[in-house]
Design a protein around this motif. Sequence first.
Motif, PDB file in Angstrom:
ATOM      1  N   ARG A 256      34.950  31.861  48.766  1.00 42.39           N
ATOM      2  CA  ARG A 256      34.027  32.966  48.526  1.00 42.39           C
ATOM      3  C   ARG A 256      34.053  33.993  49.669  1.00 42.39           C
TER       4      ARG A 256
ATOM      5  N   ASN B  93      26.665  34.389  40.298  1.00 36.68           N
ATOM      6  CA  ASN B  93      27.207  34.665  41.639  1.00 36.68           C
ATOM      7  C   ASN B  93      28.542  35.400  41.621  1.00 36.68           C
TER       8      ASN B  93
ATOM      9  N   ASP C 180      32.651  41.698  44.537  1.00 34.16           N
ATOM     10  CA  ASP C 180      33.659  40.645  44.715  1.00 34.16           C
ATOM     11  C   ASP C 180      35.056  41.241  44.540  1.00 34.16           C
TER      12      ASP C 180
ATOM     13  N   GLU D 278      32.506  28.613  40.306  1.00 30.56           N
ATOM     14  CA  GLU D 278      33.554  29.231  41.117  1.00 30.56           C
ATOM     15  C   GLU D 278      34.927  29.001  40.510  1.00 30.56           C
TER      16      GLU D 278
ATOM     17  N   ALA E 220      32.925  37.573  48.245  1.00 35.45           N
ATOM     18  CA  ALA E 220      31.878  37.260  47.269  1.00 35.45           C
ATOM     19  C   ALA E 220      30.496  37.415  47.889  1.00 35.45           C
TER      20      ALA E 220
END
Length: 474
Positions: free
Chosen positions: A391, A322, A327, A415, A396
């Motif tokens: 995020r 992720n 990002d 994270e 993100a």
Amino acid sequence: MTTFSKYILVLGLLLGSACSKVDEQKPFSAIDPAQIFSDPSRVEKAALGMYNALQNAEFFGGRILIYADQRGNDVNVASFFGNVGSFNMISGDAIALNAWTGGYRTIYEANLFMKKLQQNEAVVGTPKATQYYGEAKFIRALCYFYLVSLYAQPYNFQGDAGHPGVPLILDAAEDGAQALSAANRVKRNTVKEVYDQMIKDLTEASAALTPNWNDAYFNRARATKAAADGLLSRVYLNKGDWTNANASADAVIASPLAFKLATEPIDNWTFANMNATVERIFSVAMNSADNPNTNNAIGQHYSPLGRGDISVNTAGYFGIPNFAPTDKRRNAAMIRTSGTSTYTGKYYLNPREQWVPVLRLAEIKLNKAEAMARLDPLVSAGALTQLMDIRTIRGASVIVPPVSQAELITLILNERRIELAFEGFGMMDFLRTGRAIPARPQHLAQAAGTDYVIFPIPLLETQSNKQLAQNKGY
């Protein structure tokens, strides 16, 4: 008072903090220690001197964060740090000795300050003395957190945390003879005892420290109530006390300093903003006169504008689930390329003046998220909110909603790696959660709990103090 005692008092308290900022030090000359606690202004300078001690080049000048990250998965092994990153140290390793000495020297100076202040409280009055004690206890607890994390297995390694930690030194010797006496050749306390002392110190510091210095610089470079609560949250998280980790995080979030996540992550690392950023809670303030050489300052190692010998392990860091290319934490400001190597942008500019990061709001929110997730056997909506706060502002990618507690915890731990990389969490988060440290090109994977994931107790220390047991395997 002996000549030696006068020497260690002047040196120990580093009363050169004649300026108003904790990273600006100008030495007094030939001051009699008897005068130090006879005047409120000098006591204030002595208090600021403790932060100068915290800048120790082998410890919180940045080295202690580097050691933890050299044993993580997000940076490449730097040969300058010898066998730290390859898990192949010996008890006579100079780095193991220097880090140990640096940490305990700062603890000693905090202890000595408190001891002398206790003898002269009337000079400053009870309210001011209470504040100073809070600052000293915060600094002492901060040093113990990194010492016990580096030289001892994590809290949950043994069910009662009764395995060897590090020695708890809570008093200061008055002279050389006392320092070398049998009474001061102490054994290692258990990890539980060290954690209990850190929690005691930080709880008392939280009650004693100001919530707001009403000064942007001091609010980031000098201990506040939020700093004590933030470190408490981390200590409780490492202990596995989820309820108190969550409560301490809430105390930080409720601080009148009104911390916020930075809209652009690079704003946390732009030198001009360090004492005013909305996200930093506490940092060790540095300027170009502190650790300016290429061997000690944290920015020198992480920035190609310095010696630049710590580069990003791109396969490990960019491979975190992720962590999408869009990002903000991967934009041109946060990730720098120089030649064939990739570097973090966190320390890129002003490598000689980068403040050493200790506590940021992002960590606190992730502490809270993990604590809430572990307390809820299902999928904690509150934990997911904390995670998504970070995020979302970091731009993100959208994540698949977790359907179990385990999936949510994995998202939070990933994270933490994305957000807190290069800030001294590399080794510690793997070990406290019982996960193996992944392999890198320079070394094999290291299973949690094996002998060499922690530093050896320095050989010089075990030779001079027969009560000091060595870590298993060394």
